[in-house]
Design an enzyme around this catalytic site. Structure first.
Site, mmCIF file in Angstrom:
data_model
loop_
_atom_site.group_PDB
_atom_site.id
_atom_site.type_symbol
_atom_site.label_atom_id
_atom_site.label_comp_id
_atom_site.label_asym_id
_atom_site.label_seq_id
_atom_site.Cartn_x
_atom_site.Cartn_y
_atom_site.Cartn_z
ATOM 1 N N ILE A 208 -4.140 4.328 0.406
ATOM 2 C CA ILE A 208 -4.699 4.750 1.690
ATOM 3 C C ILE A 208 -5.886 5.686 1.499
ATOM 4 O O ILE A 208 -6.895 5.593 2.208
ATOM 5 C CB ILE A 208 -3.617 5.460 2.534
ATOM 6 C CG1 ILE A 208 -2.437 4.532 2.787
ATOM 7 C CG2 ILE A 208 -4.192 5.955 3.852
ATOM 8 C CD1 ILE A 208 -1.181 5.261 3.249
ATOM 9 N N CYS B 48 2.526 1.416 -4.754
ATOM 10 C CA CYS B 48 2.256 0.019 -4.388
ATOM 11 C C CYS B 48 1.935 -0.825 -5.611
ATOM 12 O O CYS B 48 2.146 -2.042 -5.597
ATOM 13 C CB CYS B 48 1.157 -0.081 -3.339
ATOM 14 S SG CYS B 48 -0.354 0.843 -3.612
ATOM 15 N N TYR C 118 0.836 -1.203 0.000
ATOM 16 C CA TYR C 118 0.000 0.000 0.000
ATOM 17 C C TYR C 118 0.866 1.247 0.000
ATOM 18 O O TYR C 118 2.039 1.229 0.374
ATOM 19 C CB TYR C 118 -0.978 0.005 1.187
ATOM 20 C CG TYR C 118 -0.360 0.265 2.541
ATOM 21 C CD1 TYR C 118 -0.230 1.563 3.037
ATOM 22 C CD2 TYR C 118 0.081 -0.777 3.346
ATOM 23 C CE1 TYR C 118 0.309 1.802 4.292
ATOM 24 C CE2 TYR C 118 0.619 -0.554 4.597
ATOM 25 C CZ TYR C 118 0.735 0.747 5.070
ATOM 26 O OH TYR C 118 1.283 0.984 6.304
ATOM 27 N N CYS C 119 0.252 2.349 -0.451
ATOM 28 C CA CYS C 119 0.906 3.655 -0.484
ATOM 29 C C CYS C 119 -0.200 4.704 -0.398
ATOM 30 O O CYS C 119 -1.342 4.383 -0.077
ATOM 31 C CB CYS C 119 1.749 3.812 -1.741
ATOM 32 S SG CYS C 119 0.811 3.580 -3.275
ATOM 33 N N THR C 120 0.102 5.937 -0.703
ATOM 34 C CA THR C 120 -0.891 7.003 -0.530
ATOM 35 C C THR C 120 -2.063 6.858 -1.487
ATOM 36 O O THR C 120 -3.219 6.835 -1.067
ATOM 37 C CB THR C 120 -0.238 8.386 -0.719
ATOM 38 O OG1 THR C 120 0.890 8.498 0.146
ATOM 39 C CG2 THR C 120 -1.234 9.497 -0.424
#
Length: 259
Positions: free
Chosen positions: A220, A198, A191-193
């Site tokens: 996210i 990701c 996951y990432c922003t």
């Protein structure tokens, strides 16, 4: 289901982030067209263009944002563009920039071509269920893998997530290569922003032969938008003047910094 709407808050500026890995050419022409369209709609923010695709961060009125997204989707290759949204009282960007880059997210692994096929993704709602029950639908333990940089993670992360304290995303390949044994027989959710890092990370892990690898669809921001934020702890760092967003996607100062 989205957790907020413009009618429920006095904040009138709509912020979107979106990306698409797709082979692009004539980049200078596209740059000029995008700049003209954004200026005509009085949008502020940053658009990155590269041979591998487009990465978009824009802010403006509801009408202007909707017009821009409709125009972008008129290109058949961007018809499925699915921006993440949040609201603010003012535009968190001082100006408009439309830039040409070698990569829309730098990893320095040119063999990774996301437009050739996406890694499997998991929806926010499904991930929420997995985190609540402690395993995926096949009964495997779920490991959350944070692909962001150390200063972003300091604002907030998924509870129990693995992170490598990266100074740069270009350090990710070496970090994961040295730690592959941790993930054997487990389901990995990178996951990432907003989804872009990701996605590249998941593709790289697949190239290493790692199994049961997923990316969090929309990152996210989409998780906070579509769930009750269960399993998330803290704020989400964002790369604009808002600093970070809380679990309700409201702007907040970065912890430890003056507001």
């Amino acid at each position: 289901m989205k957790r907020f709407s413009a009618a429920a808050t006095p904040m009138s500026v709509v912020n979107i982030s979106a990306y698409k890995f797709i082979a692009l050419d004539a980049l200078e022409q596209r740059q000029a067209e995008l700049r003209a369209r954004c200026e005509g709609l009085q949008l502020k923010g940053t658009i990155l263009l590269a041979p591998e695709g487009i990465n978009i961060f824009l802010a403006g009125t509801r009408e202007a944002i909707d017009s821009m997204v409709e125009w972008l989707r008129s290109d058949p290759r961007l018809a499925d563009l699915d921006p993440k949204e949040s609201l603010s009282e003012s535009a968190p960007f001082g100006r408009l920039r439309v830039r040409l880059k070698k990569e829309i997210i730098t990893m320095r692994h040119p063999q990774i071509r996301p437009e050739g096929g996406r890694a499997p993704s998991v929806s926010p709602e499904t991930l929420h269920r997995w985190l609540q029950q402690g395993f995926d639908d096949e009964g495997r333990q779920v490991v959350m893998l944070d692909t962001r940089n150390d200063y972003e993670i300091a604002c907030g992360k998924f509870e129990g997530a693995v992170d490598y304290g990266l100074r740069s995303f270009t350090d990710f390949p070496a970090a994961i290569a040295a730690d592959r044994g941790r993930y054997v027989d487990r389901t990995i959710v990178s996951y990432c922003t907003g989804g872009i890092r990701c996605e590249k990370a998941a593709l790289h892990m697949q190239e290493l032969g790692m199994e049961h690898v997923y990316q969090l669809e929309g990152g996210i921001l989409r998780y906070l938008e579509y769930t009750d934020a269960g399993g998330w702890d803290g704020h989400c760092f964002v790369f604009d003047e808002r600093g970070s967003l809380d679990a309700q996607l409201n702007p907040q100062p970065v912890p430890g910094q003056a507001s």
